[in-house]
Structure formats: C-alpha cells, structure tokens
Design a protein around this motif. Structure first.
Motif, short mmCIF file in Angstrom:
data_model
loop_
_atom_site.label_atom_id
_atom_site.label_comp_id
_atom_site.label_asym_id
_atom_site.label_seq_id
_atom_site.Cartn_x
_atom_site.Cartn_y
_atom_site.Cartn_z
N LEU A 29 14.81 -38.09 1.93
CA LEU A 29 13.92 -38.05 3.09
C LEU A 29 12.64 -37.25 2.88
CD1 LEU A 29 16.64 -37.44 5.83
CD2 LEU A 29 15.55 -39.60 5.24
N SER A 30 12.46 -36.66 1.71
CA SER A 30 11.26 -35.84 1.50
C SER A 30 10.00 -36.70 1.57
CB SER A 30 11.34 -35.13 0.15
OG SER A 30 11.33 -36.06 -0.91
N SER A 32 6.19 -46.39 2.57
CA SER A 32 5.46 -45.37 3.33
C SER A 32 5.79 -44.00 2.75
CB SER A 32 5.83 -45.43 4.80
OG SER A 32 7.24 -45.32 4.97
N PRO A 33 5.31 -43.72 1.53
CA PRO A 33 5.69 -42.48 0.85
C PRO A 33 5.17 -41.22 1.53
CG PRO A 33 3.95 -43.62 -0.35
CD PRO A 33 4.40 -44.55 0.72
N GLN A 34 4.21 -41.33 2.44
CA GLN A 34 3.66 -40.15 3.09
C GLN A 34 4.37 -39.81 4.40
OE1 GLN A 34 1.44 -38.23 1.52
NE2 GLN A 34 1.70 -39.70 -0.15
N THR A 35 5.42 -40.54 4.74
CA THR A 35 6.15 -40.25 5.98
C THR A 35 7.07 -39.06 5.78
OG1 THR A 35 6.12 -42.59 6.58
CG2 THR A 35 7.69 -41.18 7.74
N ALA A 36 6.86 -38.01 6.58
CA ALA A 36 7.71 -36.81 6.52
C ALA A 36 8.84 -36.98 7.53
CB ALA A 36 6.88 -35.57 6.81
N TRP A 37 9.93 -37.60 7.10
CA TRP A 37 11.00 -37.95 8.02
C TRP A 37 11.61 -36.72 8.68
CZ3 TRP A 37 11.15 -43.03 8.79
CH2 TRP A 37 10.68 -43.87 7.78
N LEU A 38 11.82 -35.66 7.93
CA LEU A 38 12.45 -34.47 8.47
C LEU A 38 11.53 -33.69 9.40
CD1 LEU A 38 14.32 -33.20 5.29
CD2 LEU A 38 15.32 -34.32 7.28
N GLN A 55 8.78 -35.47 11.23
CA GLN A 55 8.42 -36.35 12.33
C GLN A 55 9.64 -36.79 13.15
OE1 GLN A 55 5.41 -38.51 9.31
NE2 GLN A 55 5.52 -39.52 11.28
N TYR A 56 10.78 -36.96 12.50
CA TYR A 56 12.00 -37.43 13.19
C TYR A 56 13.19 -36.53 12.81
CZ TYR A 56 8.89 -41.47 13.01
OH TYR A 56 7.80 -42.31 13.07
N PRO A 57 13.13 -35.25 13.14
CA PRO A 57 14.18 -34.33 12.66
C PRO A 57 15.56 -34.63 13.20
CG PRO A 57 12.73 -33.23 14.24
CD PRO A 57 12.11 -34.55 13.93
N MET A 58 15.69 -34.84 14.52
CA MET A 58 17.02 -35.07 15.09
C MET A 58 17.58 -36.42 14.69
SD MET A 58 18.31 -32.48 16.44
CE MET A 58 19.77 -33.36 16.99
N THR A 59 16.73 -37.43 14.63
CA THR A 59 17.19 -38.75 14.17
C THR A 59 17.70 -38.67 12.74
OG1 THR A 59 15.58 -39.85 15.60
CG2 THR A 59 16.52 -41.15 13.82
N SER A 60 16.98 -37.92 11.90
CA SER A 60 17.41 -37.75 10.51
C SER A 60 18.75 -37.02 10.44
CB SER A 60 16.36 -36.97 9.72
OG SER A 60 15.12 -37.64 9.72
N THR A 63 16.74 -28.88 7.81
CA THR A 63 15.53 -28.63 8.60
C THR A 63 15.35 -27.17 8.99
OG1 THR A 63 16.68 -29.04 10.70
CG2 THR A 63 15.71 -30.95 9.59
N ALA A 64 16.39 -26.34 8.85
CA ALA A 64 16.33 -24.93 9.25
C ALA A 64 15.95 -24.77 10.72
CB ALA A 64 15.35 -24.16 8.37
N GLY A 65 16.27 -25.79 11.53
CA GLY A 65 15.96 -25.73 12.95
C GLY A 65 14.58 -26.21 13.32
#
Length: 298
Positions: free
Chosen positions: A142-143, A155-161, A163-168, A244-246
């Motif tokens: 997810l990095s 979409s290599p520039q998508t920061a999943w953790l 932009q979508y932390p809880m979904t991840s 995510t460390a919160g």
C-alpha cells in the motif's frame, strides 16, 4: 462410606483428597494470579490515580477517583477512537471475516481434497504469520511510491494509508483474520445433514435459499460464537498501529492505539488505564449480548 485416610482422600471421584487436588491446581492458579489477576487489579488501581510515566506523579500518585473516566468520556479523541473501533469491528470482523470465512468454507465443500488443502493452507498462512511481518508486507503493498497495489492499478502516487486509512485497515484485517472463521464454518458445515441439502437441491432451491433455510438454522450457534470471538479480538487488536500509527490526524486511531499513545507517548498512565477500563466494559457488554443470544437460541 468415605475414606478415613488423611487429606480427605475418597471425597472425590479421583480419590485425591482436597489437599492433593489443591496442590495439583495451585501452580496454574498461581500463574493466573501473577499474569492475569494482578495486572488487571493494578490497572484498575492506577486508573483511579493521576499516575504518570515520569515526574512527581510517578513517585507519588494521587487518587482522583473517576475523574479520569469522566475526562475520557468528554475527550474528543476518545469518542473518535470509540467510533473508529466500532467501524473497524463492524467492517472487518462482523461483516468482512464472517462473510468471507463462510463463503470460502461453503465453496470449498465441493473442491477436490488436494486443492482444498492448498487453499486452506494459503489462508492459514496469513493468520499464523507474526503481525509485524504481515504489517510489513501490507505496507509494501500500500505504500505510495513503490507499492504493489498502486503499480497494478496504474496509480503509483496514491497514498492508500494516508488517503484511505480505515478502509486499508479493514481490508488488511479481513485478509489476515478470515482463516479462523473459515475453519470454524468448515467444521460447522460438516455437521449439516447431506440429506437436507439434497432435498433442497431437488426442490429447486437456489444457493441463497439453501443457506438461509437449511444451512443457517444448523449453524446459528457457530455464527454467534464466531462473531463474538472475532469481535473481541478485533476490538483489542494493536496491529493497526504498525500500519498507520493512528494517523493521519487521528483518522485511524482505534482504542488500543489511543491507549498506547496516551500511556507511553504522553506518559499519562492513569488516564490510559481509565480508557482501558472503558474498553473492558465495552468488551463485557458485547460478550453479554452474544451470550444472551446464545441462551435464547438454546
């Protein structure tokens, strides 16, 4: 007639006597007292004090009663964590692991034994691997810059953790914890009478109707038991901190992560213990609801 030998031998079916029986269970009781009872009582005690990791309150804590509990209930960070924890449990355990675990168990019924064992082994692998290893693997997926998911989706520039932390976190926990539900439901489905499944098939029932009218009445107790266990495990899971460390900005700060940060990062051990007590009360409430449902079914 009871035996007159010393120690009360003959008063129990094994003939050990009360003193010998206590001697056998004493080591286990000692371990429970040292590693479970004492830490629980100690947490309850410091939860009613202003105990801190450093400073004057670390040497001479003062009893503040329920002030920590009242402060936690009024704390926006705590209410935010309660909401996120409920979302995490509902999405990844009650819905995700339940549905995927049952789906895999249902589909693997008719699969060849060799292929079934292979699939079960792969699913189990995600469950038995250490949490740190699994978190590292998912962080690599997810990095933002070199993550596998971003490269696959173009979409290599998508920061999943970010932009979508809880979904991840929900998807991660479903992937990691489904194995237990799959094993439990596989065992439960083996107890469903094949004759009833065949009757439903001959009657023209769809797969959904078969599950609802034939399978579910037989495994209702297993569903409740599984949901209780995975809900409690998920509510107390600390693995999200490794991803995510919160963050960002407390958007994935579930209760175990908040308690850790308050205790070890902020040094507010008494305040964090009060939060732990509230989490324990929540766990007990969930357990009582499920146990009541189980008794009603019985």
């Amino acid at each position: 007639m009871g035996s007159s030998r010393p120690g009360g031998a003959g008063l129990d079916s094994a003939g050990l006597g009360v003193r010998r029986a206590i001697g056998f269970v004493a080591p286990a009781l000692l371990l429970i007292a040292v590693f479970l009872v004492f830490p629980a009582l100690w947490t309850l005690y410091i939860g009613i004090t202003n105990y801190q990791l450093t400073g004057p309150a670390a040497a001479n804590p003062r009893v503040v009663g329920l002030d920590n509990v009242v402060e936690a209930v009024r704390d926006p960070l705590f209410t935010n964590s309660v909401w996120l924890t409920a979302l995490f449990v509902l999405g990844s355990a009650v819905i995700g692991q339940n549905a995927l675990g049952f789906g895999l168990a249902w589909l693997l019924r008719t699969v060849r034994p060799g292929l079934r064992r292979t699939i079960e082994g792969l699913v189990l692998l995600s469950w038995i691997l250490p949490g740190t290893v699994v978190a590292y693997l998912w962080f690599a997926v997810l990095s933002r810059d070199t993550g596998t998911l971003g490269l696959l989706l173009g979409s290599p520039q998508t920061a999943w953790l970010v932009q979508y932390p809880m979904t991840s976190l929900i998807i991660f926990n479903v992937w990691r914890g489904t194995a237990f539900s799959m094993l439990l439901y596989s065992s439960a489905l083996a107890a469903v009478p094949p004759s009833q499944l065949e009757t439903a098939r001959l009657a023209g029932a769809s797969g959904r109707q078969t599950v609802r009218d034939v399978v579910f009445p037989h495994i209702r107790g297993h569903v409740l038991t599984n949901t209780l266990l995975i809900s409690l495990w998920t509510a107390n899971d600390f693995t999200p901190f490794l991803l995510t460390a919160g963050g960002p900005n407390h958007r994935s700060e579930v209760l175990p992560v908040l308690i850790y940060r308050q205790a070890l990062e902020s040094g507010q051990l008494g305040y964090a213990s009060a939060m732990s007590l509230l989490l324990l009360v929540g766990n007990l409430a969930i357990a009582l609801v499920y146990l009541r449902l189980l008794r009603r079914r019985a």
